[in-house]
Write a protein that holds these residues in place. Structure first.
Motif, mmCIF file in Angstrom:
data_model
loop_
_atom_site.group_PDB
_atom_site.id
_atom_site.type_symbol
_atom_site.label_atom_id
_atom_site.label_comp_id
_atom_site.label_asym_id
_atom_site.label_seq_id
_atom_site.Cartn_x
_atom_site.Cartn_y
_atom_site.Cartn_z
ATOM 1 N N TYR A 281 0.841 -1.202 0.000
ATOM 2 C CA TYR A 281 0.000 0.000 0.000
ATOM 3 C C TYR A 281 0.869 1.243 0.000
ATOM 4 O O TYR A 281 1.927 1.289 0.635
ATOM 5 C CB TYR A 281 -0.913 0.003 1.235
ATOM 6 C CG TYR A 281 -1.786 -1.232 1.307
ATOM 7 C CD1 TYR A 281 -1.405 -2.324 2.070
ATOM 8 C CD2 TYR A 281 -2.962 -1.309 0.564
ATOM 9 C CE1 TYR A 281 -2.187 -3.473 2.106
ATOM 10 C CE2 TYR A 281 -3.746 -2.457 0.606
ATOM 11 C CZ TYR A 281 -3.352 -3.529 1.373
ATOM 12 O OH TYR A 281 -4.115 -4.665 1.400
ATOM 13 N N HIS A 282 0.381 2.260 -0.722
ATOM 14 C CA HIS A 282 1.115 3.525 -0.814
ATOM 15 C C HIS A 282 0.141 4.664 -0.567
ATOM 16 O O HIS A 282 -0.987 4.662 -1.099
ATOM 17 C CB HIS A 282 1.750 3.650 -2.199
ATOM 18 C CG HIS A 282 2.679 4.808 -2.333
ATOM 19 N ND1 HIS A 282 2.236 6.097 -2.528
ATOM 20 C CD2 HIS A 282 4.035 4.878 -2.290
ATOM 21 C CE1 HIS A 282 3.278 6.908 -2.601
ATOM 22 N NE2 HIS A 282 4.376 6.193 -2.462
ATOM 23 N N ASP A 283 0.558 5.625 0.220
ATOM 24 C CA ASP A 283 -0.277 6.792 0.505
ATOM 25 C C ASP A 283 -0.588 7.513 -0.800
ATOM 26 O O ASP A 283 0.307 7.765 -1.612
ATOM 27 C CB ASP A 283 0.465 7.733 1.465
ATOM 28 C CG ASP A 283 -0.481 8.711 2.149
ATOM 29 O OD1 ASP A 283 0.010 9.609 2.851
ATOM 30 O OD2 ASP A 283 -1.716 8.577 1.995
ATOM 31 N N GLY A 284 -1.855 7.830 -1.009
ATOM 32 C CA GLY A 284 -2.250 8.531 -2.221
ATOM 33 C C GLY A 284 -2.751 7.623 -3.323
ATOM 34 O O GLY A 284 -3.237 8.094 -4.348
ATOM 35 N N VAL A 285 -2.654 6.311 -3.126
ATOM 36 C CA VAL A 285 -3.185 5.371 -4.120
ATOM 37 C C VAL A 285 -4.369 4.653 -3.487
ATOM 38 O O VAL A 285 -4.244 4.079 -2.402
ATOM 39 C CB VAL A 285 -2.125 4.341 -4.566
ATOM 40 C CG1 VAL A 285 -2.701 3.428 -5.647
ATOM 41 C CG2 VAL A 285 -0.874 5.038 -5.069
ATOM 42 N N GLY A 286 -5.523 4.686 -4.154
ATOM 43 C CA GLY A 286 -6.756 4.196 -3.548
ATOM 44 C C GLY A 286 -6.924 2.689 -3.518
ATOM 45 O O GLY A 286 -7.958 2.195 -3.078
ATOM 46 N N SER A 287 -5.941 1.955 -3.984
ATOM 47 C CA SER A 287 -6.012 0.491 -3.922
ATOM 48 C C SER A 287 -4.581 -0.039 -3.794
ATOM 49 O O SER A 287 -3.626 0.723 -3.961
ATOM 50 C CB SER A 287 -6.703 -0.061 -5.161
ATOM 51 O OG SER A 287 -6.090 0.436 -6.325
ATOM 52 N N SER A 288 -4.447 -1.328 -3.529
ATOM 53 C CA SER A 288 -3.099 -1.867 -3.330
ATOM 54 C C SER A 288 -2.296 -1.750 -4.618
ATOM 55 O O SER A 288 -2.839 -1.853 -5.715
ATOM 56 C CB SER A 288 -3.160 -3.322 -2.853
ATOM 57 O OG SER A 288 -3.722 -4.140 -3.856
ATOM 58 N N SER B 61 -13.991 5.422 -2.405
ATOM 59 C CA SER B 61 -13.407 4.365 -3.231
ATOM 60 C C SER B 61 -12.141 4.848 -3.935
ATOM 61 O O SER B 61 -11.171 4.097 -4.075
ATOM 62 C CB SER B 61 -14.445 3.911 -4.252
ATOM 63 O OG SER B 61 -13.856 3.163 -5.275
ATOM 64 N N HIS B 62 -12.127 6.110 -4.359
ATOM 65 C CA HIS B 62 -10.952 6.651 -5.033
ATOM 66 C C HIS B 62 -9.892 7.121 -4.058
ATOM 67 O O HIS B 62 -8.814 7.543 -4.472
ATOM 68 C CB HIS B 62 -11.359 7.808 -5.959
ATOM 69 C CG HIS B 62 -11.939 7.339 -7.263
ATOM 70 N ND1 HIS B 62 -13.247 6.954 -7.397
ATOM 71 C CD2 HIS B 62 -11.382 7.170 -8.476
ATOM 72 C CE1 HIS B 62 -13.477 6.581 -8.653
ATOM 73 N NE2 HIS B 62 -12.357 6.689 -9.323
ATOM 74 N N GLY B 63 -10.202 7.078 -2.770
ATOM 75 C CA GLY B 63 -9.222 7.511 -1.785
ATOM 76 C C GLY B 63 -9.134 9.023 -1.646
ATOM 77 O O GLY B 63 -8.256 9.527 -0.942
ATOM 78 N N ASN B 187 -11.687 3.550 3.020
ATOM 79 C CA ASN B 187 -11.088 2.952 1.833
ATOM 80 C C ASN B 187 -10.083 1.914 2.330
ATOM 81 O O ASN B 187 -9.239 2.236 3.177
ATOM 82 C CB ASN B 187 -10.389 4.052 1.026
ATOM 83 C CG ASN B 187 -9.567 3.506 -0.120
ATOM 84 O OD1 ASN B 187 -8.570 2.828 0.094
ATOM 85 N ND2 ASN B 187 -9.978 3.798 -1.338
ATOM 86 N N SER B 189 -7.378 0.510 1.234
ATOM 87 C CA SER B 189 -5.958 0.820 1.096
ATOM 88 C C SER B 189 -5.573 1.976 2.013
ATOM 89 O O SER B 189 -4.520 1.946 2.658
ATOM 90 C CB SER B 189 -5.679 1.177 -0.363
ATOM 91 O OG SER B 189 -4.331 1.501 -0.553
ATOM 92 N N TYR B 190 -6.424 2.984 2.088
ATOM 93 C CA TYR B 190 -6.184 4.131 2.962
ATOM 94 C C TYR B 190 -6.096 3.656 4.408
ATOM 95 O O TYR B 190 -5.248 4.111 5.180
ATOM 96 C CB TYR B 190 -7.342 5.110 2.792
ATOM 97 C CG TYR B 190 -7.163 6.464 3.412
ATOM 98 C CD1 TYR B 190 -7.637 6.735 4.693
ATOM 99 C CD2 TYR B 190 -6.560 7.496 2.707
ATOM 100 C CE1 TYR B 190 -7.506 7.992 5.255
ATOM 101 C CE2 TYR B 190 -6.428 8.760 3.262
ATOM 102 C CZ TYR B 190 -6.912 8.992 4.533
ATOM 103 O OH TYR B 190 -6.781 10.243 5.081
ATOM 104 N N TYR B 191 -6.964 2.707 4.777
ATOM 105 C CA TYR B 191 -6.939 2.174 6.134
ATOM 106 C C TYR B 191 -5.593 1.511 6.415
ATOM 107 O O TYR B 191 -4.997 1.696 7.466
ATOM 108 C CB TYR B 191 -8.070 1.160 6.352
ATOM 109 C CG TYR B 191 -8.026 0.562 7.744
ATOM 110 C CD1 TYR B 191 -7.410 -0.666 7.983
ATOM 111 C CD2 TYR B 191 -8.546 1.265 8.833
ATOM 112 C CE1 TYR B 191 -7.330 -1.189 9.261
ATOM 113 C CE2 TYR B 191 -8.460 0.747 10.123
ATOM 114 C CZ TYR B 191 -7.849 -0.471 10.323
ATOM 115 O OH TYR B 191 -7.758 -0.990 11.594
#
Lengths: 361, 224
Positions: A281-288, B61-63, B187, B189-191
């Motif tokens: 995971y990376h900050d600023g990316v909404g998915s893995s 969803s988009h973070g 989200n 990934s954000y979590y």
């Protein structure tokens, strides 16, 4: 009248402009060089294959996001949505007599229909590595360290969350498949209501504490020490927790302690994962941005019984965050002076290129 | 590098004030100036944005907003996966099947097909298919009661709180299909990136709820 189609791309398609394409190619080249330095050789897979070879290996979600088409002979085909799956078949076809372990890598496009209401790209570029043959802590740690090395080389400040599908199987393997799949999805969402219905209130509390753990390796060590005897001393899941602890020790020993988190809600992004599982995971990316894990049974479906482990990285998601952007700029291009005949200019261009520069006629 | 502010999306509507009060009681005070849609707390570490209820899941969803608060109806219709942080004891409602008084209560055990009008297409389709009932779903975006009043369909599927709108249109609830709660979501990934800060804010909000500082009878919701 202008053709509007010429201004559009089909929904979900991707295209790269010149500078982006150059940057992308250079990054891919750098990663491929790194993978080669670890002994991983490239493999290519076809872009389509017969769907019925893979249907049973994909969960409902994977089937939903795949693109399928009918060929001219009426066969149902699958457009490549997961390179590991396609590689597994190719390995079974062409490499089953090779000496193990095999170290293979790839860099290619996949297509996934992520969401019907989402206009973002459905075309992704995956780059990854697979260690075929052999199980155990050395193999699992090697692939995780390789992933860490790729991220470090690109200057990506990400976190690798490590969990275990085997831990989940040890706790819930006796449940019917449908219940197991729903429970897995619940744990990933951190929704434990169904767990209470299945396991009862008392077990729900310590199982939810178990599967919600996220922390540094040192925090995981303390967490395991403080577990109730039901979890700590039993063969299962105690064995799986000890295994994760040993991987952590090796990672910390290599100086990567802060990059990793033990995350027991990581249960494998694909249905074929069986053991250690991880996502990045990376900050600023909404998915893995990457995921991977052990898959001990997959190649058996293709006639080649080889426990394996690997990862894949979604390169386009992280390209904006590569810190060494200057390392991938286009080289200076020298315009060849427009004097003399064409033969003279060709000779001049060769001399410029011999010095390692780009010459433009 | 200093991490950016945690951004929480709140739905614009009748839950907004209750949620602002809840966060303030938890130690996170936000105030919006004029018609601004973004507010920061005093520390600057946390932000709130006000969004249309049905758009909230898109932002999360988009973070863009790592966290959000919305009803299970919106979550389900989005078809997206989120991390569940908390379920609130207020703001909940019911998803019901309703129709004109003279229309019988549907017998789901015996029915093989049904025609309904609804905003909640995904929920309705999955509910009836899980019951083994073929469903014709007519999508409407609002005033769904009219579909039954005017005879477009016998039944509607909609959120019901007090039932007053149904009564005033000579409709009645035929059956409650599902209790709909309001959830604090993240989200996924954000979590994973901000889990320690998110767990901290979740615990603070959870403590306020446990102490009963917010009356669970604040059953305000967009459905009626």
């Amino acid at each position: 009248m202008k053709n509007k189609r010429a201004l559009q791309l089909p929904r979900g398609a991707d295209a790269l402009a010149v500078n982006e394409a150059f940057f992308h190619r250079k990054v891919v080249g750098e990663i491929e060089d790194l993978l080669l330095s670890w002994g991983y050789l490239p493999m290519e897979t076809p872009i389509v294959d017969f769907f019925d070879l893979y249907g049973n290996l994909m969960d409902e979600r994977s089937v939903d996001y795949s693109y399928r088409l009918i060929d001219r002979d009426g066969e149902l085909l699958l457009l490549r949505s997961d390179i590991t799956l396609f590689m597994a078949r190719q390995i079974g076809l062409h490499l089953k007599h090779e000496k193990l372990p095999l170290r293979l890598c790839y860099a290619d496009t996949i297509l996934r229909h992520e969401h019907h209401g989402d206009l973002s790209r459905n075309e992704f570029f995956q780059i990854g590595a697979e260690l075929i043959g052999g199980s155990g802590i050395e193999r699992d740690t090697e692939i995780i360290l390789l992933l860490a090395d790729v991220l470090a080389t690109l200057g990506i400040d990400a976190r690798i969350h490590i969990g275990s599908k085997a831990l989940f199987s040890a706790c819930f393997g006796g449940l019917p498949v449908e219940h197991r799949n729903k429970l897995k999805a619940d744990i990933v969402r951190r929704d434990f209501d169904r767990l209470g219905e299945i396991a009862g209130k008392r077990k729900k509390r310590y199982l939810s504490d178990l599967f919600t753990f996220i922390g540094l390796p040192a925090e995981f060590t303390s967490f395991c020490r403080d577990l109730p005897p039901e979890l700590r001393d039993k063969d299962c899941p105690g064995d799986e927790l000890r295994y994760l602890g040993e991987i952590c020790d090796l990672l910390v020993d290599q100086g990567h302690g802060l990059m990793f988190r033990v995350d027991l809600s990581e249960l494998g992004s694909q249905a074929y994962h069986t053991g250690v599982a991880f996502s990045v995971y990376h900050d600023g990316v909404g998915s893995s941005i990457a995921s991977g894990g052990r898959y001990d049974s997959l190649l058996r479906h293709f006639g080649f019984d080889a426990p394996s482990v690997g990862f894949s990285l979604f390169l386009r998601k992280i390209e904006p965050f590569i810190s060494r952007q200057n390392a991938f700029i286009q080289p200076e291009r020298i315009d060849v002076p427009k004097k003399g005949c064409f033969r003279d200019r060709l000779k001049c261009a060769s001399e410029i290129r011999a010095k390692g520069l780009a010459a433009v006629l | 590098m200093k991490p950016g502010p945690l951004r929480i999306a709140l739905p614009k509507g009748r839950l907004t004030d209750i949620l602002l009060e809840l966060f303030e009681n938890a130690g996170y005070a936000f105030s919006f100036r004029g018609r601004e849609l973004l507010a920061r707390d005093a520390t600057g570490s946390n932000e709130l944005i006000l969004v249309k209820n049905t758009d909230l899941t898109t932002y999360v969803s988009h973070g863009i907003a790592g966290l959000g608060i919305c009803g299970e109806d919106v979550l389900y219709e989005s078809g997206l996966d989120f991390t569940c942080l908390l379920t609130f004891p207020f703001g909940g409602t019911k998803m019901c099947i309703a129709g004109r008084r003279e229309i019988p209560v549907p017998d789901f055990d015996k029915m093989t097909s049904i025609s309904v009008a609804t905003k909640f297409v995904r929920f309705s389709r999955d509910f009836f298919h899980d019951m083994g009932i073929a469903a014709e779903i007519i999508k409407l975006n609002g005033s769904v009661e009219l579909a039954s009043v005017l005879g477009m369909t016998d039944y509607i599927v909609d959120l019901v709180e007090t039932g007053n709108t149904l009564k005033e249109n000579n409709l009645e609830i035929k059956a409650v299909l599902k209790k709909i709660n309001v959830h604090f979501i993240a989200n996924p990934s954000y979590y994973k990136v901000h889990y320690d800060r998110i767990n901290s804010i979740t615990r603070a909000v959870g403590r306020v709820l446990e102490n009963g500082a917010i009356d669970k009878n604040h059953t305000k919701n967009e459905g009626d």
